[in-house]
Design an enzyme around this catalytic site. Structure first.
Site, mmCIF file in Angstrom:
data_model
loop_
_atom_site.group_PDB
_atom_site.id
_atom_site.type_symbol
_atom_site.label_atom_id
_atom_site.label_comp_id
_atom_site.label_asym_id
_atom_site.label_seq_id
_atom_site.Cartn_x
_atom_site.Cartn_y
_atom_site.Cartn_z
ATOM 1 N N GLU A 190 9.575 36.280 76.666
ATOM 2 C CA GLU A 190 10.816 36.865 77.159
ATOM 3 C C GLU A 190 10.490 37.774 78.339
ATOM 4 O OE1 GLU A 190 12.981 39.818 74.713
ATOM 5 O OE2 GLU A 190 14.739 38.573 75.069
ATOM 6 N N GLU B 145 17.990 41.752 65.696
ATOM 7 C CA GLU B 145 18.339 40.843 66.797
ATOM 8 C C GLU B 145 17.340 41.113 67.910
ATOM 9 O OE1 GLU B 145 19.053 39.665 69.960
ATOM 10 O OE2 GLU B 145 20.957 40.736 70.146
ATOM 11 N N GLY C 227 16.546 44.831 69.825
ATOM 12 C CA GLY C 227 15.506 45.251 70.763
ATOM 13 C C GLY C 227 14.345 44.279 70.755
ATOM 14 N N SER C 228 13.139 44.804 70.976
ATOM 15 C CA SER C 228 11.968 43.943 71.135
ATOM 16 C C SER C 228 11.409 43.504 69.779
ATOM 17 C CB SER C 228 10.888 44.698 71.906
ATOM 18 O OG SER C 228 10.451 45.797 71.134
ATOM 19 N N LYS D 26 21.455 55.679 66.805
ATOM 20 C CA LYS D 26 20.412 56.170 67.712
ATOM 21 C C LYS D 26 20.420 55.246 68.921
ATOM 22 C CE LYS D 26 16.697 55.927 69.339
ATOM 23 N NZ LYS D 26 16.448 55.814 70.792
ATOM 24 N N CYS E 27 19.820 39.640 75.772
ATOM 25 C CA CYS E 27 19.072 38.982 74.696
ATOM 26 C C CYS E 27 19.317 37.488 74.705
ATOM 27 C CB CYS E 27 19.433 39.585 73.349
ATOM 28 S SG CYS E 27 21.201 39.783 73.120
ATOM 29 N N GLY F 204 11.076 45.773 66.473
ATOM 30 C CA GLY F 204 11.800 45.207 65.331
ATOM 31 C C GLY F 204 10.903 45.085 64.113
HETATM 32 P P1 NDP Z 1 12.496 48.577 72.197
HETATM 33 O O1 NDP Z 1 12.623 47.472 71.216
HETATM 34 O O2 NDP Z 1 11.288 49.440 72.067
HETATM 35 O O3 NDP Z 1 13.795 49.533 72.122
HETATM 36 C C1 NDP Z 1 15.000 49.192 71.480
HETATM 37 C C2 NDP Z 1 15.526 50.381 70.708
HETATM 38 O O4 NDP Z 1 14.579 50.767 69.716
HETATM 39 C C3 NDP Z 1 15.738 51.639 71.566
HETATM 40 O O5 NDP Z 1 16.851 52.355 71.083
HETATM 41 C C4 NDP Z 1 14.464 52.408 71.326
HETATM 42 O O6 NDP Z 1 14.601 53.782 71.606
HETATM 43 C C5 NDP Z 1 14.243 52.151 69.853
HETATM 44 N N1 NDP Z 1 12.867 52.361 69.380
HETATM 45 C C6 NDP Z 1 11.725 52.347 70.093
HETATM 46 N N2 NDP Z 1 10.662 52.575 69.288
HETATM 47 C C7 NDP Z 1 11.147 52.746 68.038
HETATM 48 C C8 NDP Z 1 10.557 53.021 66.769
HETATM 49 N N3 NDP Z 1 9.248 53.175 66.626
HETATM 50 N N4 NDP Z 1 11.366 53.116 65.688
HETATM 51 C C9 NDP Z 1 12.691 52.959 65.797
HETATM 52 N N5 NDP Z 1 13.304 52.725 66.983
HETATM 53 C C10 NDP Z 1 12.557 52.613 68.082
HETATM 54 O O7 NDP Z 1 12.602 47.931 73.636
HETATM 55 P P2 NDP Z 1 12.222 48.535 75.075
HETATM 56 O O8 NDP Z 1 13.355 49.358 75.544
HETATM 57 O O9 NDP Z 1 10.880 49.196 75.017
HETATM 58 O O10 NDP Z 1 12.124 47.208 75.965
HETATM 59 C C11 NDP Z 1 10.951 46.402 75.922
HETATM 60 C C12 NDP Z 1 11.306 44.932 75.839
HETATM 61 O O11 NDP Z 1 12.081 44.690 74.665
HETATM 62 C C13 NDP Z 1 12.174 44.387 76.972
HETATM 63 O O12 NDP Z 1 11.401 44.027 78.080
HETATM 64 C C14 NDP Z 1 12.802 43.179 76.315
HETATM 65 O O13 NDP Z 1 11.917 42.084 76.351
HETATM 66 C C15 NDP Z 1 12.968 43.607 74.858
HETATM 67 N N6 NDP Z 1 14.350 44.052 74.587
HETATM 68 C C16 NDP Z 1 15.203 43.194 73.974
HETATM 69 C C17 NDP Z 1 16.520 43.544 73.777
HETATM 70 C C18 NDP Z 1 17.484 42.620 73.129
HETATM 71 O O14 NDP Z 1 18.690 42.701 73.418
HETATM 72 N N7 NDP Z 1 17.057 41.773 72.217
HETATM 73 C C19 NDP Z 1 17.043 44.834 74.219
HETATM 74 C C20 NDP Z 1 16.048 45.704 74.810
HETATM 75 C C21 NDP Z 1 14.762 45.297 74.980
HETATM 76 P P3 NDP Z 1 14.144 54.339 73.048
HETATM 77 O O15 NDP Z 1 14.569 53.358 74.061
HETATM 78 O O16 NDP Z 1 14.876 55.628 73.144
HETATM 79 O O17 NDP Z 1 12.656 54.493 72.984
#
Ligand code: NDP
Length: 485
Positions: free
Chosen positions: A387, A256, A234-235, A181, A290, A239
């Site tokens: 972050e 991560e 992701g966030s 996804k 990240c 997470g």
């Molecule tokens: P998210 O953690 O929300 O998104 C990361 C992934 O998770 C995307 O594919 C997203 O899908 C998916 N996702 C969102 N909600 C859910 C859920 N309830 N269940 C399962 N999967 C889900 O990050 P954001 O894009 O909202 O970014 C916000 C902040 O997160 C950034 O400002 C940054 O600080 C941090 N971040 C950290 C990253 C890293 O590499 N560690 C990468 C990205 C963000 P979709 O985007 O389609 O909603």
């Protein structure tokens, strides 16, 4: 050349069971070019029905051709995928550049990294094996390394290709079948990768891609009872939701979750060598990394020199639309721009040591933020703790080694850290004392190193990706005890 010229696959579909399928609900998401705010194309808005079909297709692949394939043949397919990825370097780079606003050179590096992951995991597929264990008389005991089964991969928008490479690549190498996804803002190269994988001979159902919203498709994937392992990047907040869903199904997760990674610059550091690393680790991919180094800790004896020389580099940074391949492009979206500007609005009490200039002719609707260096900043300030995920770095002064360790370890994160010093003893001491999953000595990032285990401690997450460690994470051990008298 428009984006349409580069899309050789149906980008508004899901790829399930080796077929391009419209999402069951028929809904689509409009993609926006972050460089100018223009409309790019539509992608599928997959939902729980699509996820369910994808998970079932993955299970069928495990029960069928993919599950029966030898490790050697799995490795060959992955290696072939890597070759085809390299052949399409320019198309993939252009797609990514338009989709996420990444300058072309940086997007090309992501393509090369994706290919490298496929080569590495292709070569490693037949090299992870069990052991024989000396046991009581009359027994022969050995272990088998087995795939988890169906693995779910939730990938963010900042490095789609690299993160797919390190998680899907390792999962497939171990014989899992994957459901991916991608982030709604960055699914075009995920679909392209899956198209290439099919072309390379990956059996149907071994890799399924369902684009969609996180709270719909992402949540459905993490909650699905047919999924046996989840990897998420992701966030911290999302997470934590993912881990909670995984706990309900009692399945393992790899998380991560980013960081606030420090670089420690001591008085005896080779500052000429350190400087490009200090700045690049903050502004690469517009700081949306990240393992970005958003905290620069500098010993007082060289504080002014490091601040001034970094500031000079900031002022020289060129910002522009991603296709013009400047040093820094736009952020991924206007939403991310608002998040970063929200942080900067809390920096009114801080001194700007250096800032890049945004050219007057930048498209008004682009998601641009001027790269900003703040110094000096107190270690407890919100901008030194949270972050930001944008092109913003803070410089924090420190007195001595003890002080540096206290500040470096003084956030809730622990992903990456680096030490710049000529003192070998100090390097060894700090490598042990710093809370981080990776410590770099007189460098930062080791050029991405697909071979190097990567992951965090604390709120940066748990589990390891990259290198052989990922193969252990994407497999489980079965012990076989045979009594033969
Ligand atoms: P998210 O953690 O929300 O998104 C990361 C992934 O998770 C995307 O594919 C997203 O899908 C998916 N996702 C969102 N909600 C859910 C859920 N309830 N269940 C399962 N999967 C889900 O990050 P954001 O894009 O909202 O970014 C916000 C902040 O997160 C950034 O400002 C940054 O600080 C941090 N971040 C950290 C990253 C890293 O590499 N560690 C990468 C990205 C963000 P979709 O985007 O389609 O909603």
């Amino acid at each position: 050349m428009t984006l349409k010229d580069d899309l050789w696959y149906p980008s508004d579909c899901c790829l399930i069971d080796g077929e391009w399928r419209a999402p069951i609900g028929g809904a689509r998401i409009d993609l926006v070019d972050p460089s100018d705010g223009g409309h790019l194309c539509q992608v599928a808005r997959g939902t729980d029905g699509d996820i369910d079909t994808a998970v079932k297709a993955a299970q069928s692949a495990l029960d069928g051709e993919w599950g029966r394939m030898t490790a050697v043949d799995r490795g060959r397919v992955l290696t072939r995928i890597g070759q085809l990825v390299l052949e399409r370097t320019e198309e993939l780079a252009r797609i990514e550049t338009r989709d996420v606003g990444k300058p072309l050179t940086q997007a090309r590096n992501d393509v090369i990294a994706l290919a490298r992951y496929m080569e590495f995991y292709g070569g490693a597929a037949d090299k992870v094996h069990g052991e024989t264990i000396p046991f009581q008389d009359g027994y022969t005991v050995y272990t088998l390394r087995e795939p988890h089964g169906v693995t779910g991969h939730i990938v963010p928008w900042n490095y789609p290709m690299q993160i797919i490479g390190r998680s899907v690549g390792a999962a497939l190498a171990m014989g899992n079948a994957a459901v991916l996804k991608p982030a709604e803002e960055a699914c075009l190269t995920a679909l392209a990768f899956a198209a290439i994988a099919l072309e390379a001979g990956l059996p149907r159902g071994a890799l399924n891609v369902v684009p969609g919203l996180g709270e719909e498709a992402g949540a459905a994937l993490t909650a699905h009872p047919g999924v046996h392992h989840i990897s998420f990047t992701g966030s911290v907040n999302t997470g934590s939701l993912v881990q909670t869903a995984a706990a309900r199904n009692v399945i393992p997760v790899t998380l991560e979750l980013g960081g606030k990674s420090p670089q420690l610059v001591f008085n005896d550091a080779d500052i000429d060598r350190a400087l490009p690393f200090l700045v690049n680790a903050g502004i690469q991919n517009a700081g949306q990394t990240c393992s970005a180094s958003s905290r620069i800790l500098v010993q007082r004896g060289v504080f002014d020199e490091v601040r001034d020389r970094m500031a000079e580099k900031y002022r020289a940074l060129r910002v522009g639309p991603a296709m013009s391949d400047m040093d820094v492009g736009p952020l991924v979206s206007s939403r991310q721009k608002d998040i970063v500007n929200g942080f900067l609005s809390r920096a009114n009490d801080l001194k700007i040591a250096g800032q890049a200039r945004l050219p007057d002719d930048l498209p008004q609707a682009g998601a641009y933020v001027a790269p900003t260096l703040l110094a000096p900043v107190d270690a407890d300030h919100a901008l030194a703790q949270q972050e930001i995920f944008g092109p913003v770095q803070v410089i924090i002064p420190f007195d001595d080694e003890e002080d540096a360790v206290r500040i470096a370890n003084g956030t809730e994160f622990g992903l990456v850290a680096s030490v710049w010093s000529a003192d070998g003893g100090r390097q060894m001491r700090l490598a042990k004392r710093l809370h981080a999953g990776q410590v770099f000595l007189n460098n930062y990032g080791a050029a991405g190193g697909v071979e190097l285990p990567f992951g965090g401690v604390g709120k940066s997450g748990h589990g390891r990706e990259k290198g052989f460690e990922a193969l252990y994470g994407f497999s489980t051990v079965k012990t076989v005890a045979a009594w033969h008298g």
